[in-house]
Design an enzyme around this catalytic site. Structure first.
Site, short mmCIF file in Angstrom:
data_model
loop_
_atom_site.label_atom_id
_atom_site.label_comp_id
_atom_site.label_asym_id
_atom_site.label_seq_id
_atom_site.Cartn_x
_atom_site.Cartn_y
_atom_site.Cartn_z
N ASP A 17 0.79 -1.28 0.09
CA ASP A 17 0.01 -0.12 -0.08
C ASP A 17 0.93 1.44 0.01
O ASP A 17 0.77 2.31 -0.73
CB ASP A 17 -0.94 0.06 1.27
CG ASP A 17 -1.41 1.30 1.52
OD1 ASP A 17 -2.60 1.54 0.59
OD2 ASP A 17 -1.27 2.06 2.66
N ARG A 48 6.12 -11.08 -2.90
CA ARG A 48 6.12 -12.53 -2.99
C ARG A 48 5.05 -12.86 -4.46
O ARG A 48 5.35 -13.68 -4.93
CB ARG A 48 5.42 -13.31 -1.79
CG ARG A 48 6.43 -13.41 -0.77
CD ARG A 48 5.75 -13.90 0.54
NE ARG A 48 4.79 -12.85 0.67
CZ ARG A 48 3.87 -12.92 1.73
NH1 ARG A 48 3.89 -14.05 2.56
NH2 ARG A 48 2.83 -11.99 1.93
N LYS A 151 8.95 2.97 9.83
CA LYS A 151 8.37 2.94 11.17
C LYS A 151 7.32 1.60 11.18
O LYS A 151 6.99 1.24 10.30
CB LYS A 151 8.06 4.22 11.63
CG LYS A 151 6.34 4.15 11.30
CD LYS A 151 5.76 5.33 12.04
CE LYS A 151 4.24 5.06 12.06
NZ LYS A 151 3.41 5.98 12.83
N ASP A 180 10.77 9.41 9.47
CA ASP A 180 9.79 9.66 10.09
C ASP A 180 9.16 10.56 9.53
O ASP A 180 9.67 11.94 9.37
CB ASP A 180 10.26 10.19 11.70
CG ASP A 180 9.27 10.84 12.51
OD1 ASP A 180 8.15 11.03 12.14
OD2 ASP A 180 9.45 10.42 13.85
N HIS A 181 8.06 10.32 8.81
CA HIS A 181 7.58 11.41 7.68
C HIS A 181 7.41 12.84 8.34
O HIS A 181 7.23 13.78 7.46
CB HIS A 181 6.35 10.78 7.02
CG HIS A 181 5.22 10.70 7.69
ND1 HIS A 181 5.25 9.62 8.35
CD2 HIS A 181 4.01 11.47 7.74
CE1 HIS A 181 3.76 9.82 8.99
NE2 HIS A 181 3.10 10.97 8.57
N LYS A 185 7.79 17.25 6.90
CA LYS A 185 6.68 18.14 6.69
C LYS A 185 7.18 19.81 6.75
O LYS A 185 7.92 20.09 7.43
CB LYS A 185 5.57 18.06 8.02
CG LYS A 185 4.88 17.00 7.71
CD LYS A 185 3.73 16.80 8.83
CE LYS A 185 3.01 15.51 9.00
NZ LYS A 185 2.00 15.32 7.83
N ASP A 238 2.79 4.48 18.59
CA ASP A 238 2.45 5.01 17.46
C ASP A 238 2.82 6.40 17.09
O ASP A 238 3.10 6.80 16.04
CB ASP A 238 0.92 4.59 17.01
CG ASP A 238 0.64 4.72 15.60
OD1 ASP A 238 1.52 3.93 14.88
OD2 ASP A 238 -0.33 5.11 15.09
N HIS A 243 7.01 10.71 16.16
CA HIS A 243 6.74 12.00 15.46
C HIS A 243 6.81 13.02 16.73
O HIS A 243 7.56 14.18 16.47
CB HIS A 243 5.35 11.94 14.97
CG HIS A 243 5.16 10.82 14.22
ND1 HIS A 243 6.05 10.22 13.32
CD2 HIS A 243 4.13 10.10 13.90
CE1 HIS A 243 5.55 9.48 12.57
NE2 HIS A 243 4.55 9.05 13.01
N LYS A 344 -8.73 16.79 12.36
CA LYS A 344 -7.59 16.39 11.89
C LYS A 344 -6.51 17.58 11.86
O LYS A 344 -6.81 18.18 11.10
CB LYS A 344 -7.42 15.49 11.02
CG LYS A 344 -6.10 15.11 10.36
CD LYS A 344 -6.25 14.10 9.19
CE LYS A 344 -4.93 13.81 8.33
NZ LYS A 344 -3.91 13.26 9.73
N1 LIG Z 1 0.49 2.12 4.49
C1 LIG Z 1 0.98 3.48 4.99
O1 LIG Z 1 0.15 4.43 4.89
C2 LIG Z 1 2.08 3.42 5.86
C3 LIG Z 1 2.29 4.70 6.60
C4 LIG Z 1 3.40 4.75 7.50
C5 LIG Z 1 4.52 3.66 7.63
N2 LIG Z 1 4.10 2.32 6.92
C6 LIG Z 1 5.02 1.58 6.86
O2 LIG Z 1 5.53 1.05 5.54
C7 LIG Z 1 5.53 -0.12 5.93
C8 LIG Z 1 4.86 -1.16 4.82
O3 LIG Z 1 3.51 -0.76 4.84
P1 LIG Z 1 2.42 -1.06 3.92
O4 LIG Z 1 0.94 -0.46 4.32
O5 LIG Z 1 2.79 -0.75 2.58
O6 LIG Z 1 2.34 -2.72 4.15
P2 LIG Z 1 1.63 -3.90 3.10
O7 LIG Z 1 0.39 -2.96 2.13
O8 LIG Z 1 1.09 -4.89 4.00
O9 LIG Z 1 2.53 -4.34 1.96
C9 LIG Z 1 3.61 -5.38 2.61
C10 LIG Z 1 4.48 -5.67 1.78
O10 LIG Z 1 5.60 -6.63 2.21
C11 LIG Z 1 5.47 -7.59 1.09
N3 LIG Z 1 5.77 -8.94 1.75
C12 LIG Z 1 5.22 -9.50 2.81
N4 LIG Z 1 5.80 -10.52 3.10
C13 LIG Z 1 6.93 -10.69 2.39
C14 LIG Z 1 7.76 -11.76 2.28
N5 LIG Z 1 7.91 -12.80 3.04
N6 LIG Z 1 8.57 -11.58 1.22
C15 LIG Z 1 8.64 -10.39 0.39
N7 LIG Z 1 7.70 -9.67 0.33
C16 LIG Z 1 6.81 -9.88 1.51
C17 LIG Z 1 4.28 -7.48 0.60
O11 LIG Z 1 4.26 -8.24 -0.90
P3 LIG Z 1 3.69 -9.47 -1.27
O12 LIG Z 1 2.19 -9.64 -0.72
O13 LIG Z 1 3.31 -9.60 -2.77
O14 LIG Z 1 4.50 -10.70 -0.77
C18 LIG Z 1 3.76 -5.97 0.17
O15 LIG Z 1 4.43 -5.65 -0.72
C19 LIG Z 1 5.30 -0.82 7.16
O16 LIG Z 1 6.62 -0.99 7.94
C20 LIG Z 1 4.46 0.24 7.69
O17 LIG Z 1 4.55 0.37 9.15
C21 LIG Z 1 2.98 2.37 6.04
#
Ligand SMILES: NC(=O)c1ccc[n+]([C@@H]2O[C@H](COP(=O)([O-])OP(=O)(O)OC[C@H]3O[C@@H](n4cnc5c(N)ncnc54)[C@H](OP(=O)(O)O)[C@@H]3O)[C@@H](O)[C@H]2O)c1
Length: 493
Positions: A17, A48, A151, A180-181, A185, A238, A243, A344
Site C-alpha cells: 500500500d 512474493r 517505522k 519519520d515522515h 513536513k 504509534d 513523531h 484532524k
Molecule cells: N501504508 C501506509 O500508509 C504506511 C504509513 C506509514 C508507515 N508505513 C509502514 O510501511 C511499511 C509497509 O506498509 P504497507 O502499508 O505498504 O504494508 P502492506 O500493504 O501490507 O505491504 C507489505 C509488503 O510486504 C511484502 N511482503 C510481505 N511478506 C513478504 C515476504 N515474506 N517476502 C517478500 N515480500 C513480502 C508484500 O508483498 P507480497 O504480498 O506480494 O508478498 C507487500 O508488498 C510498514 O513498515 C508500515 O508500518 C505504512
C-alpha cells in the site's frame, strides 16, 4: 538546475500500500524535477506475488498518471521499473537479486549507487539487511549504499536495540535512513528556519520569555482498517515515541553550528539527553491515557472490528515533558495526540509569559486583561503561522484586544511544497540525513516511553474515558490546570 543523481533502487514491499500510494508518486516527482538522473536510474521492486514487469509497470502507471504531463512521460518513467518475485525470508533469492542489480547497474551505467528501501512489516527489516550484505547485493565499486527503513523502529528499547544491532552488521549508522515522515513536513522544517534565521525569535526562545509549549497531533478518525496493528501498538508507541518526540527535539535543541546533518543531529541528541526521564511515580502524575467511547453511530474502540472487547490499548495520550537545562528549566512542554478527536490537525503553540506589570490595568485600577502572546505553527492540514499579540482597540481610550499577525501559505508556495516522502527520498539520494531519526535519538525516545508503557501495562485503566469528537479525557485538561495553565486549543471553549 537540479543536480541529478544516478541511483538503483531496490524496493522491498513493492506490491504494498505505501509503495503505491506514496513512494511511486514521490519518485515520479523527483524524476520529473530531474533529481534522479533520468538516463541512469532503475528500480527493482520485490514482493512474493508473481508479477511480471508489465504488470508492475501497470501499477506504476496507475499510481503516477494523474500527475504526469503526458502519457509518454509516465510510460518513460515506468520503463525503468523491474519486478522480481522474491521471498525475503529465502536467502537463495538474494543471489538472483544481486545478479539482477549488477546487470541493471551496467545497463543504466549507474556507477554502483544503491538505495535499499524496506517498505514492509518491521519484523523483516533485520532479515533483509542481513541477506543484502551476505549475498553481495551492496555495491563495492565506490558508489553509495543507503538503507531507508519504515517505522516502527522497535516496540521498546530492547527490541529497537536488537533491530539496530541486526542492521549494524550490514550497514553503518551513516548509511541508515530511518523514516519519520513528520520530519518531511514543511512546517516542521520551518521550525528550524524560524528559530535560527531570526534573532527576534531565537532571542526570546527560552525560559525567560516562554511560559510553556504545547504540541498537538489530533486525528478525527478512529482506527479504521489498521485496528489489528494499532491494538498491539497504542498511541504512545504509534505517535509519541517517534513523531511527537522529534518535534519536541527540534523545538528544544540549541543552535547547531551549521545546517549540516551531523551538526543538527548533535544538538538534537544533546536536547534529548537533557530531557528528564520519569520515574514510574512521576510518569503516573505527568502522563494521561485515554480510550474513546461510543457516540451516536460511532462504536466505542473496544467494539471496533479486530479489537478485543477488553482491550486496554490507549487511543489517546497527553503528557508533560521537561528538559533539564539552562534554556528550558521550569518550562513544561505539553503534548497530546489521539484518535477520534475534534478534527484532524497538528499544531504547535508556543505560549509566552505575560508582562510582569500591566500598566493599562494598574492605571484603571482593574484586573489585567492582557493575554499571553502565542506563536502558533499550524503543521497540518494547512501551513500557517499566527502570532497573537495584545493590541489597542480602535477608538477613544486604551482598551486592549488580541491582535493576530497571520501568515498563510500561498497557492504558489503550496504547489512548490513537496510531499514529505518526496522530500525525504530526495534527501536520502543526496546523502543528507538531517530529516531522519538517528539511533541515538530513537533509543533515547524509547527510554522515555518505556517507563510510561511499563506503568500503563501494570495499572488498570478506567476506559473508555473520552467522547468521540472531543479533545480527549478531562484528565488531560486537569494535567495543565494543576500547573495553572490550559490548552490553547480547547474545543470546549
Ligand atoms: N501504508 C501506509 O500508509 C504506511 C504509513 C506509514 C508507515 N508505513 C509502514 O510501511 C511499511 C509497509 O506498509 P504497507 O502499508 O505498504 O504494508 P502492506 O500493504 O501490507 O505491504 C507489505 C509488503 O510486504 C511484502 N511482503 C510481505 N511478506 C513478504 C515476504 N515474506 N517476502 C517478500 N515480500 C513480502 C508484500 O508483498 P507480497 O504480498 O506480494 O508478498 C507487500 O508488498 C510498514 O513498515 C508500515 O508500518 C505504512
Amino acid at each position: 538546475m537540479a543536480t541529478a543523481t544516478r541511483a538503483l533502487f531496490m524496493l522491498f514491499g513493492a506490491t504494498g500500500d505505501l509503495a503505491k500510494r506514496k513512494l511511486y508518486p514521490s519518485i515520479f516527482n523527483l524524476y520529473k524535477k530531474g533529481y534522479v538522473d533520468n538516463d541512469h536510474f532503475a528500480l527493482i521492486g520485490t514482493g512474493r506475488r508473481e508479477w511480471s514487469d508489465e504488470k508492475f509497470r501497470e501499477v506504476i502507471l496507475d499510481s503516477v498518471s494523474a500527475n504526469a504531463d503526458s502519457e509518454e512521460q509516465a510510460k518513460a518513467f515506468a520503463s525503468h521499473f523491474y519486478y522480481m518475485s522474491h521471498d525475503v525470508t529465502n536467502p537463495e533469492h538474494y543471489d538472483a537479486l544481486s545478479d539482477y542489480a549488477n546487470k541493471l547497474d551496467q545497463q543504466y551505467d549507474i556507477e554502483g549507487n544503491r538505495i535499499f528501501y524496506i517498505s514492509m512489516a518491521p519484523n523483516f527489516f533485520g532479515t533483509v539487511a542481513k541477506n543484502l550484505k551476505a549475498h553481495n547485493c551492496l555495491s563495492d565499486n565506490g558508489g553509495f549504499n543507503r538503507l531507508i527503513i519504515e517505522k516502527p523502529f522497535g516496540r521498546d528499547y530492547d527490541t529497537a536495540e536488537e533491530l539496530n544491532n541486526a542492521l549494524a552488521k550490514s550497514f553503518n549508522e551513516n548509511q541508515v535512513y530511518r523514516i519519520d515522515h513528520y520530519l518531511g513536513k514543511e512546517m516542521v522544517q520551518n521550525i528550524i528556519a524560524l528559530r535560527f534565521g531570526n534573532p527576534l525569535i531565537e532571542g526570546i526562545w527560552n525560559n525567560k520569555y516562554i511560559d510553556n509549549i504545547q504540541v498537538t497531533l489530533a486525528e478525527k478518525l478512529g482506527v479504521e482498517e489498521r485496528a489489528g496493528y494499532y491494538d498491539g501498538s497504542g498511541a504512545l508507541r504509534d505517535m509519541v515515541q517517534n513523531h511527537t518526540m522529534q518535534m519536541l527535539t527540534i523545538l528544544a535543541m540549541e543552535d547547531p553550528i551549521s545546517f549540516k546533518d551531523v551538526d543538527i543531529r548533535r544538538e538534537k541528541i544533546r536536547a534529548l539527553r537533557s530531557m528528564h526521564v520519569y520515574t514510574e511515580d512521576e510518569a503516573r502524575q505527568n502522563f494521561v491515557r485515554g480510550q474513546y467511547g461510543a457516540n451516536g453511530d460511532q462504536r466505542d474502540y473496544r467494539h471496533e472490528d479486530n479489537v478485543p472487547n477488553d482491550s486496554i490499548t490507549e487511543t489517546y495520550v497527553a503528557g508533560k515533558v521537561l528538559f533539564e537545562n539552562k534554556r528550558w528549566k521550569n518550562v513544561p512542554f505539553y503534548i497530546r495526540t489521539g484518535k477520534m478527536l475534534t478534527d484532524k490537525f497538528t499544531r504547535i503553540d508556543v505560549v509566552f509569559k505575560k508582562p510582569l506589570v500591566d500598566i493599562f490595568a494598574s492605571a484603571k485600577g482593574t484586573e489585567s486583561e492582557l493575554n499571553n502572546n502565542v506563536l502558533t505553527l499550524f503543521v497540518d492540514p494547512v501551513n500557517k503561522i499566527i502570532l497573537r499579540l495584545n493590541g489597542k482597540q480602535a477608538g477613544q481610550g486604551m482598551e486592549m484586544q488580541p491582535l493576530d499577525l497571520t501568515h498563510t501559505q500561498s497557492d504558489e508556495e503550496k504547489a512548490a511544497t513537496p510531499e514529505p516522502y518526496e522530500r525525504l527520498i530526495h534527501d536520502a539520494i543526496l546523502g543528507n540525513a538531517t530529516n531522519f531519526a538517528s539511533w541515538d535519538e530513537v533509543s533515547r525516545a524509547w527510554e522515555f516511553a518505556d517507563v510510561i508503557r511499563h506503568v500503563w501495562d501494570t495499572d488498570k485503566p478506567d476506559f473508555p474515558n473520552y467522547t468521540p469528537g472531543s479533545m480527549g479525557p478531562d484528565a488531560a485538561d486537569e494535567l495543565l490546570a494543576r500547573d495553572g495553565r490550559a490548552w490553547v486549543f480547547n474545543s470546549k471553549k
